[in-house]
Structure formats: C-alpha cells, structure tokens
Design an enzyme around this catalytic site. Structure first.
Site, mmCIF file in Angstrom:
data_model
loop_
_atom_site.group_PDB
_atom_site.id
_atom_site.type_symbol
_atom_site.label_atom_id
_atom_site.label_comp_id
_atom_site.label_asym_id
_atom_site.label_seq_id
_atom_site.Cartn_x
_atom_site.Cartn_y
_atom_site.Cartn_z
ATOM 1 C CD GLU A 70 -2.792 5.623 6.549
ATOM 2 O OE1 GLU A 70 -2.590 5.590 5.347
ATOM 3 O OE2 GLU A 70 -1.869 5.161 7.149
ATOM 4 N N GLY A 119 2.951 -1.236 4.163
ATOM 5 C CA GLY A 119 2.951 0.544 3.918
ATOM 6 C C GLY A 119 4.395 0.655 3.641
ATOM 7 N N GLY A 120 5.250 1.272 4.717
ATOM 8 C CA GLY A 120 6.565 1.749 4.564
ATOM 9 C C GLY A 120 7.404 1.043 3.637
ATOM 10 C CG ASN A 157 -1.615 1.261 1.310
ATOM 11 O OD1 ASN A 157 -1.883 2.058 0.262
ATOM 12 N ND2 ASN A 157 -2.329 1.480 2.488
ATOM 13 C CD1 TRP A 158 3.629 0.811 -3.032
ATOM 14 C CD2 TRP A 158 3.752 2.301 -4.653
ATOM 15 N NE1 TRP A 158 4.312 0.225 -3.806
ATOM 16 C CE2 TRP A 158 4.440 1.024 -5.192
ATOM 17 C CE3 TRP A 158 3.640 3.353 -5.878
ATOM 18 C CZ2 TRP A 158 5.186 0.770 -6.226
ATOM 19 C CZ3 TRP A 158 4.116 2.730 -7.062
ATOM 20 C CH2 TRP A 158 5.036 1.676 -7.168
ATOM 21 C CE LYS A 159 -0.146 3.087 4.835
ATOM 22 N NZ LYS A 159 0.041 3.263 6.276
ATOM 23 N N GLY A 183 2.366 2.370 10.497
ATOM 24 C CA GLY A 183 3.464 3.663 10.788
ATOM 25 C C GLY A 183 4.169 4.042 11.698
ATOM 26 C CD GLU A 210 -3.449 -2.410 7.258
ATOM 27 O OE1 GLU A 210 -2.445 -2.649 6.575
ATOM 28 O OE2 GLU A 210 -4.112 -1.270 6.877
ATOM 29 C CG HIS A 232 -5.772 2.102 5.040
ATOM 30 N ND1 HIS A 232 -5.294 3.045 5.823
ATOM 31 C CD2 HIS A 232 -4.715 1.041 4.804
ATOM 32 C CE1 HIS A 232 -4.138 2.816 6.223
ATOM 33 N NE2 HIS A 232 -3.748 1.393 5.623
ATOM 34 C CB SER A 289 5.152 -1.660 11.856
ATOM 35 O OG SER A 289 4.924 -0.335 12.128
HETATM 36 P P1 13P Z 1 3.039 0.229 7.782
HETATM 37 O O1 13P Z 1 3.528 -0.799 7.140
HETATM 38 O O2 13P Z 1 3.826 1.612 7.146
HETATM 39 O O3 13P Z 1 2.862 0.496 8.945
HETATM 40 O O4 13P Z 1 1.720 0.614 7.109
HETATM 41 C C1 13P Z 1 0.693 -0.449 7.236
HETATM 42 C C2 13P Z 1 -0.513 -0.107 6.313
HETATM 43 O O5 13P Z 1 -1.087 0.782 6.723
HETATM 44 C C3 13P Z 1 -0.580 -0.854 5.160
HETATM 45 O O6 13P Z 1 -2.148 -0.804 4.701
#
Ligand code: 13P
Length: 255
Positions: free
Chosen positions: A100, A237-238, A13-15, A176, A170, A98, A216
């Site tokens: 967010e 994510g990251g 998930n590149w956000k 994050g 999640e 998600h 994470s």
């Molecule tokens: P991180 O891996 O950066 O914690 O993000 C997880 C996430 O929200 C994937 O959708």
C-alpha cells in the site's frame, strides 16, 4: 531447510485503523489470549497509537511496531516519522515497503532500501514486504519480481544485520480481497525467497530467516498456511483487528 531453526512471528498490521483509546482496548483484549504464545506476537499500529500500544503492552509478550519509517533521522520531511524517532520511544518493529505504501504513496525499491537501512541502523526489527501484482503473476514473472524487490532492499545489509530482518511475502492480489494464495502458492514463493537468501548469504542465514505470508490470512486458513515448510508466520491485516481472530492465528502458529 529446518523450520525448527527459526521463530514463527505473527504480526498484525492495523493499517489506518483505531484511535489511541481503541488501540488500548484492542490490545487489552489480545493480551490474555496470546500470553502463552509459542511464537512472537507483534502489533504494528498507526503512529498516533504507538504510545498507547507501548503503555498497554508493558510487561507482556506483545511487541509493538510502526507501519513505516523515513530514512533520514530528522529534517524537512513534512508528515514523516524517522526510524530514530521510533527507536527513541521504545518501538522495536517496523513494517517496510508494504504494497500500500508502494502503490499509493510512491515507495519504490530504492526508497524501501533506504528505509530498511535506517530501521536496521536504529536497532529496529524490520518486516520487509515484497509481493507481485496480479498482472505480474499472470505473466509468469512472480519469482523475478520478488527476487528483484528483495535483492534491491537487502543491498548493503550484512549477514549479521539480516538477523533483524523478517521478510513478508504479500501477493498484492490477496491483500484485503478475501483471495488467499493457496498454501502451495504461498510456500512456493516463500521458498524462492529463502533460496535467494541462501544465494546471497549462505545456508545458515537462509535457515534462520523468518519468512511470513500475508494476504487475507484469517482464523480459518491460518493453520494450513502456517503448516507449510517455508511459511514462518503471518502479517495479518483485517483479522488482526479482531482479538479472537488474531489470537486464533497466534494459536495456529504456536503448534
Ligand atoms: P489482509 O489480511 O487484510 O488481506 O491484509 C494483509 C496485509 O496487507 C498485511 O500487511
């Protein structure tokens, strides 16, 4: 429940990261590293990167997803993109609900349900995200929160349609933050989700559904998380923004 019955899925998930040119570059780095993956590999990218991502993944095992979709096919919804639009351009996956989107952009259990319906109606594979806030975990209501979110989102989804649904657990406090759920915590909630699917759809559906963990997850902790009996992959994510890290997670899921 038998883990062999379901396919592991590692999805990035590149956000809100990467321009189209950067997307092409990152996917070109990822492709050779994951070409022999024993799991499904997906990159969910910003809308403006979809065209570049689709072009860069032609003929490869890397699938492309969006990070959200609207429930109406078209109309006066400034700034939104419909599931039908995604399907028309060849996108095959979409993240729905998600945290967010729920926290910053007003998504609710009911809008998540509508988005999921639209995704399924358009033949997309939906990655439905559920997860508790830290306060909810501390209050001991994690299972209730997860069950409610999942149950509402899946309202009206048939057993056949469920085959196009992946659920990603999640925990919001792990996203994050560098704070990963322990493998036991992740497995406990993933198992609760699978138990709920068993209640709603029966054992065969529960055995088949892919339940990911996200929050994470990285090259260092992926193996332990993915070894859990109810963790069938990850939503990353990251670490999905670094080709070597993402490939290491794919390799861990391929074992
Ligand atoms: P991180 O891996 O950066 O914690 O993000 C997880 C996430 O929200 C994937 O959708």
């Amino acid at each position: 429940m038998n883990k062999q019955l379901r396919k592991a899925v590692i999805a990035g998930n590149w956000k809100m990261n990467k321009t189209p040119a950067q997307a092409t570059q990152l996917i070109n780095e990822i492709k050779p590293l994951v070409k022999d993956a024993g799991c499904d590999v997906v990159v969910c990218v910003p809308y403006i990167d979809l065209q570049a991502a689709l072009a860069a993944t032609v003929g490869t095992n890397v699938k492309v997803g969006a990070e959200n979709c609207h429930w109406e096919p078209s109309g006066a919804f400034t700034g939104e993109i419909s599931a039908e639009m995604l399907r028309s351009m060849g996108v095959t996956y979409v993240i729905i609900g998600h945290s967010e989107r729920r926290t910053y952009f007003g998504d609710t259990d009911l809008t998540v349900k509508k988005r999921l319906r639209a995704a399924i109606d358009n033949g997309l594979t939906a990655i439905l995200c559920v997860g508790e806030y830290l306060e909810q975990r501390e209050q001991g209501i994690t299972a209730e929160v997860i069950r409610t979110q999942t149950k509402i989102a899946l309202g009206g989804i048939s057993e056949k349609e469920l085959e196009k649904v992946i659920i990603a657990y999640e925990p919001v406090w792990a996203i994050g933050t560098g704070k990963t759920a322990t493998a036991e915590q992740a497995n406990e909630v993933n198992k609760a989700i699978r138990d709920l699917i068993c209640e709603l759809y029966g054992k065969a559906a529960a055995d088949k559904i892919t339940v990911q963990y996200g929050g994470s997850m990285n090259a260092g902790n992926a193996q332990e998380l993915l070894a859990q009996p109810d963790v069938d992959g990850g939503l990353i994510g990251g670490a999905s923004l670094k080709s070597a890290d993402f490939a290491a997670i794919v390799a861990a899921a391929s074992k």
